[in-house]
Design a protein around this motif. Structure first.
Motif, PDB file in Angstrom:
ATOM      1  N   LEU A 235      -3.133  17.598   2.632  1.00 49.09           N
ATOM      2  CA  LEU A 235      -3.302  16.151   2.828  1.00 49.09           C
ATOM      3  C   LEU A 235      -2.031  15.428   2.426  1.00 49.09           C
ATOM      4  O   LEU A 235      -1.599  14.487   3.092  1.00 49.09           O
ATOM      5  N   ALA A 236      -1.422  15.879   1.331  1.00 53.37           N
ATOM      6  CA  ALA A 236      -0.168  15.256   0.899  1.00 53.37           C
ATOM      7  C   ALA A 236       0.894  15.461   1.966  1.00 53.37           C
ATOM      8  O   ALA A 236       1.642  14.542   2.309  1.00 53.37           O
ATOM      9  N   GLY A 237       0.944  16.680   2.507  1.00 52.13           N
ATOM     10  CA  GLY A 237       1.921  16.965   3.549  1.00 52.13           C
ATOM     11  C   GLY A 237       1.693  16.122   4.788  1.00 52.13           C
ATOM     12  O   GLY A 237       2.631  15.735   5.466  1.00 52.13           O
ATOM     13  N   LEU A 238       0.442  15.804   5.072  1.00 50.65           N
ATOM     14  CA  LEU A 238       0.142  14.964   6.236  1.00 50.65           C
ATOM     15  C   LEU A 238       0.406  13.500   5.925  1.00 50.65           C
ATOM     16  O   LEU A 238       0.869  12.743   6.766  1.00 50.65           O
TER      17      LEU A 238
ATOM     18  N   GLY B 255       0.800  -1.217   0.000  1.00 51.07           N
ATOM     19  CA  GLY B 255       0.000   0.000   0.000  1.00 51.07           C
ATOM     20  C   GLY B 255       0.837   1.272   0.000  1.00 51.07           C
ATOM     21  O   GLY B 255       0.408   2.297  -0.517  1.00 51.07           O
ATOM     22  N   HIS B 256       2.030   1.185   0.578  1.00 51.51           N
ATOM     23  CA  HIS B 256       2.800   2.411   0.777  1.00 51.51           C
ATOM     24  C   HIS B 256       3.170   3.137  -0.498  1.00 51.51           C
ATOM     25  O   HIS B 256       3.274   4.364  -0.498  1.00 51.51           O
ATOM     26  N   ALA B 257       3.400   2.395  -1.563  1.00 50.15           N
ATOM     27  CA  ALA B 257       3.839   3.071  -2.785  1.00 50.15           C
ATOM     28  C   ALA B 257       2.773   4.037  -3.251  1.00 50.15           C
ATOM     29  O   ALA B 257       3.070   5.118  -3.754  1.00 50.15           O
ATOM     30  N   GLY B 258       1.513   3.660  -3.076  1.00 48.82           N
ATOM     31  CA  GLY B 258       0.435   4.515  -3.547  1.00 48.82           C
ATOM     32  C   GLY B 258       0.483   5.871  -2.885  1.00 48.82           C
ATOM     33  O   GLY B 258       0.475   6.916  -3.540  1.00 48.82           O
ATOM     34  N   THR B 259       0.570   5.862  -1.553  1.00 49.52           N
ATOM     35  CA  THR B 259       0.620   7.118  -0.834  1.00 49.52           C
ATOM     36  C   THR B 259       1.870   7.890  -1.221  1.00 49.52           C
ATOM     37  O   THR B 259       1.844   9.110  -1.367  1.00 49.52           O
ATOM     38  N   LEU B 260       2.944   7.139  -1.355  1.00 49.66           N
ATOM     39  CA  LEU B 260       4.206   7.799  -1.672  1.00 49.66           C
ATOM     40  C   LEU B 260       4.118   8.504  -3.004  1.00 49.66           C
ATOM     41  O   LEU B 260       4.524   9.661  -3.150  1.00 49.66           O
ATOM     42  N   ILE B 261       3.572   7.818  -3.989  1.00 50.23           N
ATOM     43  CA  ILE B 261       3.482   8.409  -5.317  1.00 50.23           C
ATOM     44  C   ILE B 261       2.618   9.649  -5.267  1.00 50.23           C
ATOM     45  O   ILE B 261       2.991  10.710  -5.776  1.00 50.23           O
ATOM     46  N   SER B 262       1.462   9.545  -4.613  1.00 46.80           N
ATOM     47  CA  SER B 262       0.601  10.729  -4.650  1.00 46.80           C
ATOM     48  C   SER B 262       1.093  11.823  -3.737  1.00 46.80           C
ATOM     49  O   SER B 262       1.013  12.987  -4.080  1.00 46.80           O
ATOM     50  N   ALA B 263       1.601  11.456  -2.569  1.00 51.46           N
ATOM     51  CA  ALA B 263       1.909  12.513  -1.606  1.00 51.46           C
ATOM     52  C   ALA B 263       3.314  13.073  -1.778  1.00 51.46           C
ATOM     53  O   ALA B 263       3.494  14.260  -2.047  1.00 51.46           O
ATOM     54  N   ILE B 264       4.302  12.209  -1.655  1.00 53.77           N
ATOM     55  CA  ILE B 264       5.670  12.741  -1.659  1.00 53.77           C
ATOM     56  C   ILE B 264       5.997  13.335  -3.018  1.00 53.77           C
ATOM     57  O   ILE B 264       6.564  14.416  -3.121  1.00 53.77           O
ATOM     58  N   LEU B 265       5.603  12.644  -4.076  1.00 53.64           N
ATOM     59  CA  LEU B 265       5.925  13.166  -5.397  1.00 53.64           C
ATOM     60  C   LEU B 265       5.137  14.440  -5.690  1.00 53.64           C
ATOM     61  O   LEU B 265       5.587  15.285  -6.450  1.00 53.64           O
ATOM     62  N   LEU B 266       3.981  14.585  -5.064  1.00 54.86           N
ATOM     63  CA  LEU B 266       3.255  15.851  -5.210  1.00 54.86           C
ATOM     64  C   LEU B 266       4.044  16.977  -4.547  1.00 54.86           C
ATOM     65  O   LEU B 266       4.220  18.057  -5.104  1.00 54.86           O
ATOM     66  N   LEU B 267       4.558  16.680  -3.346  1.00 52.98           N
ATOM     67  CA  LEU B 267       5.341  17.700  -2.650  1.00 52.98           C
ATOM     68  C   LEU B 267       6.620  18.023  -3.407  1.00 52.98           C
ATOM     69  O   LEU B 267       7.073  19.158  -3.433  1.00 52.98           O
TER      70      LEU B 267
ATOM     71  N   ARG C 290       4.164  11.839 -11.794  1.00 56.56           N
ATOM     72  CA  ARG C 290       3.299  11.040 -10.932  1.00 56.56           C
ATOM     73  C   ARG C 290       1.841  11.105 -11.363  1.00 56.56           C
ATOM     74  O   ARG C 290       1.063  10.215 -11.088  1.00 56.56           O
ATOM     75  N   THR C 291       1.472  12.188 -12.079  1.00 54.66           N
ATOM     76  CA  THR C 291       0.067  12.479 -12.322  1.00 54.66           C
ATOM     77  C   THR C 291      -0.712  11.321 -12.904  1.00 54.66           C
ATOM     78  O   THR C 291      -1.823  11.042 -12.478  1.00 54.66           O
ATOM     79  N   SER C 292      -0.118  10.635 -13.883  1.00 52.86           N
ATOM     80  CA  SER C 292      -0.923   9.624 -14.554  1.00 52.86           C
ATOM     81  C   SER C 292      -0.989   8.321 -13.782  1.00 52.86           C
ATOM     82  O   SER C 292      -1.774   7.443 -14.131  1.00 52.86           O
TER      83      SER C 292
ATOM     84  N   GLU D 267       2.992  22.213  -9.988  1.00 52.52           N
ATOM     85  CA  GLU D 267       3.703  23.478  -9.962  1.00 52.52           C
ATOM     86  C   GLU D 267       2.915  24.489  -9.151  1.00 52.52           C
ATOM     87  O   GLU D 267       3.451  25.209  -8.330  1.00 52.52           O
ATOM     88  N   GLN D 268       1.603  24.503  -9.412  1.00 55.54           N
ATOM     89  CA  GLN D 268       0.789  25.476  -8.705  1.00 55.54           C
ATOM     90  C   GLN D 268       0.610  25.087  -7.254  1.00 55.54           C
ATOM     91  O   GLN D 268       0.654  25.927  -6.377  1.00 55.54           O
ATOM     92  N   ALA D 269       0.430  23.792  -7.077  1.00 55.01           N
ATOM     93  CA  ALA D 269       0.222  23.333  -5.708  1.00 55.01           C
ATOM     94  C   ALA D 269       1.403  23.744  -4.854  1.00 55.01           C
ATOM     95  O   ALA D 269       1.242  24.153  -3.714  1.00 55.01           O
ATOM     96  N   GLY D 270       2.592  23.657  -5.434  1.00 54.33           N
ATOM     97  CA  GLY D 270       3.775  24.062  -4.700  1.00 54.33           C
ATOM     98  C   GLY D 270       3.691  25.506  -4.251  1.00 54.33           C
ATOM     99  O   GLY D 270       4.220  25.885  -3.216  1.00 54.33           O
ATOM    100  N   GLU D 271       2.990  26.306  -5.034  1.00 51.14           N
ATOM    101  CA  GLU D 271       2.956  27.732  -4.730  1.00 51.14           C
ATOM    102  C   GLU D 271       1.944  28.075  -3.644  1.00 51.14           C
ATOM    103  O   GLU D 271       2.095  29.071  -2.965  1.00 51.14           O
ATOM    104  N   VAL D 272       0.909  27.267  -3.525  1.00 51.81           N
ATOM    105  CA  VAL D 272      -0.087  27.621  -2.505  1.00 51.81           C
ATOM    106  C   VAL D 272       0.294  27.082  -1.137  1.00 51.81           C
ATOM    107  O   VAL D 272      -0.421  27.241  -0.186  1.00 51.81           O
ATOM    108  N   LYS D 273       1.459  26.459  -1.094  1.00 49.31           N
ATOM    109  CA  LYS D 273       1.874  25.881   0.186  1.00 49.31           C
ATOM    110  C   LYS D 273       1.915  26.940   1.285  1.00 49.31           C
ATOM    111  O   LYS D 273       2.408  28.035   1.071  1.00 49.31           O
TER     112      LYS D 273
END
Lengths: 218, 458, 204, 395
Positions: B224-227, B87-99, B105-107, B451-457
């Motif tokens: 959520l990704a940060g958490l 299960g961990h890879a899923g969270t990792l792909i969406s969360a850490i790679l988003l950060l 990671r998007t697709s 890119e944008q998500a990074g900016e609203v941090k």
């Protein structure tokens, strides 16, 4: 695109989220009520016995001491269910031909014990000892209630662990002098001071020791 | 991310928001392909095995398994750790790679998050049913005012595990669902059938994609990704504490937390690869899940594989360095004992095989990656077997040594969870978009969510 | 609009802003929610938003198939309040997690476990952490939903036939009738000057 | 020197180097006096100072390798600082030499009498003996230097003439380099620090030291960046988004360090085994406990809270405060790891504990300043540089 939903679904949607919270909370609350109810614990429920023995009559009416029948209560884990002979001691003279007591006489004749039903049925993994409770100053009434008022015997407490623990945490609220153990009507004038003194005098162990798992589960 | 000429792109050229939307939602809205029925039927049949085993287990309890003293934890726990790790890879792909603003990671994130959720569901079966008497387990596991007046033992890592896994399940479900909301709205708007409209419409909750919606949405996603990032690390750390906090030689090692986390990521990426490679083929999604994704996942597998190998090495070294008889015997038994062949197999699968990933040629071969990913999945299962069974079966007292053999019910439970996992997976790929449509729309127009998500941090 | 929904007609929560005073003596049709314009390109929409704001409109909203950051700034929404909710959620969760363990292990039922202190704070760290994350995560999701006014399956803009393309490749700008600057005819004509491919009324 | 627009501020660096040299030399003379007065204490203090400086240089090397593998603008803007720092490794290797003369003052395994009377030390003697220790330390320092030089040389090549394959070659060095680096740090940390305690062992120790070195490297780099910005050398280069990324990395490293520290503590505290718990017993009592709390607060809690703030991370002036604190705390952490082994049960800070790190760090800083002056401050020919320096509207 046309509207898929009616205007009223907005309210319904929000209501359903809150509703889910309340329903879940309600289910939990109902479960806890059910769990503590007599339906689950048998608290206050009388059990059908082969002979409708009345504690009220024997204790309050005739003034028989508890230990006359429950004779091991001070010395062993079990208080003891009296053998048929104990009944016959009196009932060979009194009510000796009452049809209600026929099972007692039959038991005495055949030597086959009466099949008394348990009123207080503790879980098998609980190690309970009457003698230590009596020795440390816990009166009968604390756990069995006013049996002198029970026409037919019923389970007085819930017998759930939280009930046991309540006393093991604060035994001083229930302790009484040695000579008052079997007195169902006695109450202390100042239970707080008396209890504290008795706890010291009877060497009661600390709350931590009394609530240790291995105190009751061995 | 910096542009790099020799890297394949994250999406094949020529796509627009419209074509991306149509292509991905078509997977859901078109007629069900025949192979789907076949696949789902097989998985669902396997899932029945799970239900039969559970029924039997409820009546006879864990006696039907091969566990006994001294091996009181058997492959039920092996499977639990294995599934949670996947299960961990899923969270990792969406969360850490988003950060980290990794566009690639998007697709695969949606699909990986679904995998997380279903893997946790499969893992939960073991946690739930290894307790033997599930109706009692409620008060063992959850702090509520019960009639005994007792509370769970919070000094126990097993309690930490309950909190970690249930938090993980909740947060992954929320993260997944939040990610789905805009796409559910897309499906609501595309669906031709009244049933689809209403179902997707209810799930989309009236999402309109207004500027305000998007702003709060992006902020919430990023938070959520940060958490989820520290959460995912904490979950396998707590799983490792299940062992390391005890004093059994082979369990009580301080390296366990990072080494378990790396192992989880390792097996998780292997599983993503195992699933994504056939999926992109049958759905024709090669334009979205490109070679770039597979290469990057291969590199992460190599890195985490090396950390796992480091863990094996440091365990050997520390056992020797400690001078502790029991630690040394544990290693001796692990290598030369009756289960030694499993350890050897584990080294082949987990340490040797991934070394091929150093070669660019292997990283470019879809078939090669597919095989390596399967081998790593097996290897990580064996690793947990070695840690759990080999450490338990010969501990301090030779008089209480014993052997452990899983029974057929052990295996049927495991196969059953595989069935459950794949059944859920099949339902997911049929009824929900496997690729995040709105994020792909953004990528095609250069409005990178990351890119944008990074900016609203904050 | 169906007769049934007329019966249940109620005020639908506005997208944004406080409702301004309705223009006295305006020629507003009784059920006009606003005027919506459709654009083919995000840049056109952003320009349109700037123009609209310049014209003095305040109660406006834009709809896009994917997040566009410039749009958020152009419309002038303030910073999101989600982070604050998450912070509160996290702090509450952490305190809850720790004191749940502290209370049960020290106050409610102290038990000697291998000689460890009742307040085994070292052992309480993992669950404190997990509760922090759990509460903060739930706060993030619920906060996002509440701040966005979701769930709201019914919304006037859904009545616009082409609005379904807002989730594909079209970009929309809505001026609400509640805007103090709103005049039914003028606003409609103004929006036609913004380069929109289509302008239409939105009925409530 | 190149005529790159990002020429280093040579005059300022010379001043910095000179100051480092003077302070370092003074502190070195004072420390040398300590060597005569109290040789045992000198070596104990010197060990901590050495490991601290080693951590800064190696941390820089590790971060530069990480950057080569992950890419990203954040790495390009600090790459030359990292390279200059890692090129000082030969000097750091020189710093190791005095240590070899004090082994018997430091390590129980270097004392034949103790080894003879201790079963576990006898068991380890085949590995833990002065000769093999020296060989291992030499090999570690050599290999680190080789990787640092290889990367630095490729980077220089890129400055001289842009060639398309260079980035890839740097990646090819960095990937195995990072793996080798981690392995060698583990070996060296067991040798230099863990073996101070005759019986204690912990498998996570190497990873813990790696995490600490990453903080050292990043904190030092941020301080140098601030220095360069103040001197006007990197004006307009270091944008808030770069600083933000660097701040996030510092945050991540700090969290990792705390994670390793907590894992080790929690597992050993819960296991409570006699051969393990002694380590924390020594560090939680007798005054050392105060230092442990200090460490938890200022090596983790305080920087963590500040580093969560976006505004804080986007301003190099503010961020450098956290970096300075963390760099100091790195020394505290290493002191905390080593010194309780010599003074169990009593917190003890000798004046040599303070002069030796000043001496080594001062001298090292002089070398670093000289190295930083030899190249352009940015890899001018890196194909990704243009993208990295783009000014984003919302950057």
């Amino acid at each position: 695109m046309s509207q898929i939903f009616n205007r009223s679904t907005n309210a319904i949607a929000r209501l359903s989220i809150w509703g889910a919270v309340f329903i879940l909370g309600g289910v939990g609350w109902a479960a806890s009520i059910l769990n503590r109810s007599a339906y689950n614990t048998n608290q206050g429920v009388t059990v059908k016995q082969p002979v409708p023995f009345g504690h009220e009559h024997h204790v309050a009416g005739l003034g028989i001491d508890c230990r006359y029948c429950h004779s091991f209560v001070e010395k062993s884990a079990s208080a003891g269910i009296p053998p048929t002979a104990t009944c016959i001691n009196c009932h060979k003279l009194i009510w000796s031909d009452s049809p209600m007591l026929e099972p007692v006489r039959e038991s005495f004749r055949t030597g086959k014990p009466l099949n008394w039903r348990k009123v207080y049925d503790l879980p098998d993994f609980v190690y309970f000892d009457h003698s230590i409770h009596v020795a440390k100053g816990v009166g009968c009434v604390s756990c069995h209630g006013r049996v002198d008022k029970m026409r037919l015997t019923a389970q007085f407490p819930s017998l759930q662990m939280e009930w046991c623990i309540a006393c093991h945490r604060n035994p001083e609220k229930f302790l009484r002098p040695k000579d008052r153990i079997f007195d169902l009507t006695w109450a202390a004038a100042d239970q707080e001071t008396l209890g504290r003194d008795l706890a010291k005098q009877n060497h009661l162990r600390s709350t931590v020791a009394l609530t240790n798992c291995s105190t009751c589960h061995r | 991310m910096s542009a790099n000429a020799d890297r394949p792109p994250v999406i094949a050229p020529g796509y627009t928001p419209a074509t991306v939307t149509d292509k991905i939602s078509a997977v859901v809205l078109n007629k069900t392909p025949r192979w789907w029925y076949v696949g789902f039927a097989i998985s669902f049949l396997a899932a029945q095995l799970l239900f039969i085993t559970i029924a039997k287990l409820l009546v006879l309890t864990v006696g039907i398994w091969g566990i006994n003293i001294p091996v009181a934890w058997g492959i039920d726990i092996v499977n639990f750790v294995w599934w949670i790790g996947i299960g961990h890879a899923g969270t990792l792909i969406s969360a850490i790679l988003l950060l980290l603003r990794q566009t690639w990671r998007t697709s695969i994130n949606r699909f990986a998050e679904a995998m997380t959720l279903f893997a946790v569901a499969a893992a939960a079966q073991f946690v739930l049913f290894h307790t033997g008497r599930q109706w009692l387990a409620v008060y063992w596991l959850f702090p509520y005012p019960n009639t005994m007046g007792v509370w769970p033992q919070f000094r126990s890592p097993l309690m930490w595990d309950v909190f970690a896994v249930s938090t993980y399940a909740t947060i992954s479900a929320l993260f997944w669902f939040v990610g789905l909301i805009p796409d559910l709205a897309t499906l609501r708007d595309r669906s031709k059938h009244w049933f689809g409209k209403i179902t997707y419409g209810m799930l989309a909750m009236g999402w309109r994609g207004s500027a305000r919606h998007w702003h709060n949405y992006e902020t919430a996603s990023l938070l959520l990704a940060g958490l989820a990032t520290p959460l995912v690390v904490s979950v396998h750390t707590v799983v490792s504490f299940d062992f390391a906090v005890g004093i059994i030689p082979g369990w009580h090692a301080t390296i366990f937390p990072p080494y378990f986390v790396a192992g989880a990521i390792y097996s998780g990426f292997a599983m993503v690869m195992t699933l994504a490679i056939p999926l992109r083929k049958v759905f024709g999604l090669e334009d979205f899940i490109t070679m770039r994704h597979l290469q990057n996942m291969a590199k992460i597998m190599l890195a985490t594989g090396l950390i796992v190998a480091y863990g094996y090495g440091i365990e050997l070294f520390m056992a020797w360095y400690s001078g502790n008889t029991f630690e040394q015997y544990m290693i001796h038994n692990r290598i030369l004992g009756p289960y030694g062949w499993i350890w050897l197999l584990l080294l082949l699968c987990n340490v040797l095989t991934p070394q091929f990933l150093w070669l660019k040629k292997v990283r470019n071969s879809v078939l090669g990656l597919f095989f390596i990913s399967i081998i790593v999945n097996i290897g990580m299962w064996l690793e947990r077997f070695v840690i759990i069974v080999t450490s338990l079966h010969r501990d301090f007292l030779p008089s209480s040594w014993g052997m452990y053999t899983p029974t057929r019910w052990d295996w049927s439970f495991f196969v059953g969870t595989l069935g459950l996992f794949f059944s859920l997976m099949f339902l997911f790929i049929r009824f929900l978009p496997v690729i995040s449509i709105f994020e792909m729309r953004g990528i095609t127009t250069g409005h990178d969510f990351e890119e944008q998500a990074g900016e609203v941090k904050p | 609009m169906s007769v049934l929904s007329r019966l249940f007609a109620r005020h639908v929560k506005p997208e944004f802003g406080k409702p301004g005073p309705r223009q006295e003596g305006g020629d507003l049709p009784p059920h006009l929610y606003g005027v919506i314009a459709e654009f083919g390109k995000p840049e056109t929409l952003v320009h349109a938003v700037h123009a609209t704001r310049k014209e003095g409109y305040q109660v406006i909203e834009a709809y896009t198939p994917y997040p566009i950051e410039e749009l958020h700034d152009a419309i002038g929404h303030g910073p999101s309040r989600v982070p604050l909710l998450v912070l509160i959620g996290g702090i509450v969760g952490g305190l809850f997690g720790f004191f749940l363990q502290y209370w049960t292990s020290v106050v409610a039922y102290p038990l000697n476990v291998g000689g460890r202190p009742y307040n085994s704070w070292v052992s309480f760290i993992p669950i404190t952490f997990e509760c922090t994350i759990l509460f903060a995560g739930i706060a993030a999701v619920l906060g996002m939903l509440v701040l966005n006014g979701l769930p709201m399956p019914y919304h006037p803009v859904f009545s616009v036939p082409r609005f379904q393309l807002a989730s594909r490749d079209r970009y929309f700008l809505l001026i609400l009738a509640r805007d103090p600057r709103f005049r039914a005819g003028d606003t409609f004509r103004f929006m036609e000057t913004l380069g929109a491919s289509l302008v239409s009324d939105v009925e409530d | 020197m190149t005529e790159s627009p990002w020429a280093p501020p040579l005059a300022d660096l010379a001043v910095l180097g000179r100051r480092g040299l003077v302070v370092g030399a003074l502190a070195g003379v004072v420390s040398a006096a300590g060597l005569v007065l109290n040789p045992a204490q000198f070596y104990r203090s010197y060990l901590v100072a050495f490991v601290f400086v080693l951590g800064v240089a190696l941390g820089s090397l590790a971060i530069s390798m990480l950057h080569h593998m992950s890419g990203g603008a954040w790495g390009l803007v600090i790459r030359r600082i990292l390279e200059a720092s890692s090129r000082t490794l030969p000097l750091v290797a020189l710093f190791a030499v005095p240590l070899l003369f004090g082994l018997r003052h430091l390590y129980p395994w270097a004392d034949p009498a103790r080894v003879a009377g201790d079963e576990i030390l006898r068991h380890r003697a085949i590995y833990m003996n002065p000769t093999f220790f020296t060989v291992r330390l030499a090999v570690c320092l050599l290999l680190w230097t080789v990787f640092a030089q290889a990367l630095s040389r490729l980077s220089k090549k890129q400055d001289d003439a842009p060639a398309p394959g260079l980035e890839r070659r740097m990646q090819l060095v960095a990937a195995p380099g990072l793996a080798v680096y981690c392995l060698l740090v583990t070996i060296a940390s067991v040798d230099l620090l863990m073996s101070l305690d005759p019986h204690w062992y912990s498998a996570i120790y190497g990873v813990y030291v790696v995490g600490g070195q990453a903080i050292s490297g990043m904190a030092f780099t941020l301080l140098v960046s601030l220095f360069l910005v103040r001197k006007g050398a990197m004006r307009g280069v270091l944008q808030p988004r770069h600083v933000h990324d660097l701040g996030n990395l510092l945050l991540a490293f700090t969290m990792l360090w705390a994670y390793f520290a907590l894992s080790q503590f929690l597992i050993i505290w819960s296991g409570n085994l006699p051969e393990e718990i002694g380590f924390f017993h020594d560090r939680l009592g007798g005054g050392w406990g105060v230092l442990s709390v200090f460490l938890a607060l200022f090596h983790f809690a305080v920087p963590f809270v500040f580093l969560l703030s976006r505004d804080f991370k986007r301003d190099i002036g503010k961020l450098a405060w956290a970096a300075g604190l963390l760099l100091f705390m790195r020394w505290v952490d290493l002191f905390w790891l080593a010194s309780p082994a010599f003074h169990p049960g009593r917190l003890s800070v000798h004046w040599l504990d303070l002069t030796t790190p000043v001496a080594l760090f001062g001298l090292w800083l002089a070398a670093f300043a000289r190295e930083l002056g030899t190249r352009s401050l940015l890899p001018a020919n890196d194909p990704n540089l243009a993208v990295a320096l783009e000014v984003h509207a919302h950057g």
